[in-house]
Design a protein around this motif. Structure first.
Motif, PDB file in Angstrom:
ATOM      1  N   ASN A   1       1.874   5.164   0.701  1.00  0.00           N
ATOM      2  CA  ASN A   1       1.610   6.161   1.737  1.00  0.00           C
ATOM      3  C   ASN A   1       1.126   5.516   3.032  1.00  0.00           C
ATOM      4  O   ASN A   1       0.022   5.783   3.520  1.00  0.00           O
ATOM      5  CB  ASN A   1       0.583   7.176   1.251  1.00  0.00           C
TER       6      ASN A   1
ATOM      7  N   ARG B   1       0.827  -1.184   0.000  1.00  0.00           N
ATOM      8  CA  ARG B   1       0.000   0.000   0.000  1.00  0.00           C
ATOM      9  C   ARG B   1       0.877   1.255   0.000  1.00  0.00           C
ATOM     10  O   ARG B   1       1.818   1.353   0.802  1.00  0.00           O
ATOM     11  CB  ARG B   1      -0.896   0.022   1.237  1.00  0.00           C
TER      12      ARG B   1
ATOM     13  N   SER C   1     -11.702   0.409  11.669  1.00  0.00           N
ATOM     14  CA  SER C   1     -13.086   0.434  11.200  1.00  0.00           C
ATOM     15  C   SER C   1     -13.991  -0.041  12.337  1.00  0.00           C
ATOM     16  O   SER C   1     -13.543  -0.690  13.288  1.00  0.00           O
ATOM     17  CB  SER C   1     -13.246  -0.470   9.981  1.00  0.00           C
TER      18      SER C   1
ATOM     19  N   GLY D   1       0.419   4.953   6.713  1.00  0.00           N
ATOM     20  CA  GLY D   1       0.263   5.900   7.812  1.00  0.00           C
ATOM     21  C   GLY D   1      -0.788   5.405   8.793  1.00  0.00           C
ATOM     22  O   GLY D   1      -1.521   4.454   8.512  1.00  0.00           O
ATOM     23  N   GLY D   2      -0.865   6.035   9.941  1.00  0.00           N
ATOM     24  CA  GLY D   2      -1.828   5.641  10.959  1.00  0.00           C
ATOM     25  C   GLY D   2      -3.239   6.043  10.594  1.00  0.00           C
ATOM     26  O   GLY D   2      -3.470   7.063   9.956  1.00  0.00           O
ATOM     27  N   ARG D   3      -4.196   5.227  11.003  1.00  0.00           N
ATOM     28  CA  ARG D   3      -5.602   5.533  10.771  1.00  0.00           C
ATOM     29  C   ARG D   3      -6.427   4.759  11.802  1.00  0.00           C
ATOM     30  O   ARG D   3      -6.003   3.697  12.298  1.00  0.00           O
ATOM     31  CB  ARG D   3      -6.032   5.151   9.356  1.00  0.00           C
ATOM     32  N   PRO D   4      -7.609   5.240  12.146  1.00  0.00           N
ATOM     33  CA  PRO D   4      -8.455   4.548  13.131  1.00  0.00           C
ATOM     34  C   PRO D   4      -8.955   3.214  12.589  1.00  0.00           C
ATOM     35  O   PRO D   4      -9.041   3.012  11.376  1.00  0.00           O
ATOM     36  CB  PRO D   4      -9.618   5.520  13.348  1.00  0.00           C
TER      37      PRO D   4
END
Length: 263
Positions: free
Chosen positions: A28, A26, A35, A30-33
């Motif tokens: 870029n 994937r 689902s 990066g951190g994400r919340p």
């Protein structure tokens, strides 16, 4: 004597199948919340209850939808909740000392109140008309009454008021269920499961506080039991057994004078 490297067989490189595709990384990263489905998977039962309760507090309109969507509580699940409160109560007693003292009562007053409050909330759920099956109501009352038997007894009479009130309320619940069951099929549901013996035992363990319910059950079963059947009748009654047994055996009415003429 060893084989010469120049004479070794050639190694043919293997090609990947044409239809096999490598998973591309994937871009870029990066951190994400998480689902919502993944987040819910991480929550235990208590955390999930807390989240749901918080949402309903902020949005009261959702409370009815949650109630309608949630599965109907079973007798087993309700009694397990009450037993959990009971366990918390027992573990709150101070180590050593007199467990019937005012000091012990003050130490466990909060968990005792929580248990009694839960009991008063669950009981109406299993009573008619909310619960239409007498067998379900009786099963709940049987387990709930056992929990009341286990409530601590205190040296000071004023500390026993809550326990006595719990017996009074559960006695009223027994009477309600018995009377409603007696209206259906002549009370046939009361004939099975040994409810007369169970209720008599509960009355004994309560020190006679359920006598009114015992009397109601005896009255409801009276048309199907003889005077001496299971102790419901008075001394001096006939010895032909219950009316139900007489009807099934064909002996009902034997030895009774036959009236002729106007009644």
């Amino acid at each position: 004597m060893s084989a010469s490297p120049t004479n070794s067989p050639a190694v043919t490189p293997r090609s990947l199948p044409a239809n096999r595709q490598l998973k591309r990384a994937r871009p870029n990263v990066g951190g994400r919340p998480l689902s919502l489905p993944r987040l819910l998977e991480t929550l235990d039962t208590d955390a999930l209850r807390g989240v749901l309760r918080s949402i309903c507090d902020r949005h009261p309109s959702l409370a009815d939808e949650v109630v309608q969507s949630a599965p109907r509580p079973s007798v087993a699940s309700a009694l397990q909740v009450l037993r959990n409160y009971q366990t918390t109560l027992q573990s709150s007693f101070p180590l050593g000392g007199n467990t019937e003292s005012d000091y012990a009562y003050n130490r466990v007053r909060q968990p005792l109140g929580s248990l009694l409050e839960a009991l008063s909330d669950f009981t109406p759920h299993f009573l008619p008309p909310n619960e239409s099956q007498a067998s379900v109501s009786l099963s709940y009352l049987d387990g709930a009454t056992d929990i009341i038997h286990s409530l601590p007894r205190w040296s000071s009479p004023q500390n026993n008021v809550e326990r006595d009130s719990a017996y009074d309320e559960i006695c009223k619940a027994w009477i309600l269920v018995i009377r409603e069951a007696a209206k259906r099929g002549g009370g046939i549901q009361l004939q099975y499961g040994g409810w007369d013996q169970k209720l008599a035992k509960h009355n004994q363990n309560s020190g006679g506080r359920l006598q009114a319910a015992v009397n109601d059950l005896a009255s409801s079963l009276g048309w199907m039991h003889g005077p001496d059947s299971q102790g419901f009748g008075s001394p001096g009654g006939n010895d032909l057994g219950s009316i139900r047994e007489q009807l099934l055996s064909g002996t009902y009415g034997l030895g009774t004078p036959v009236k002729v003429g106007p009644w």
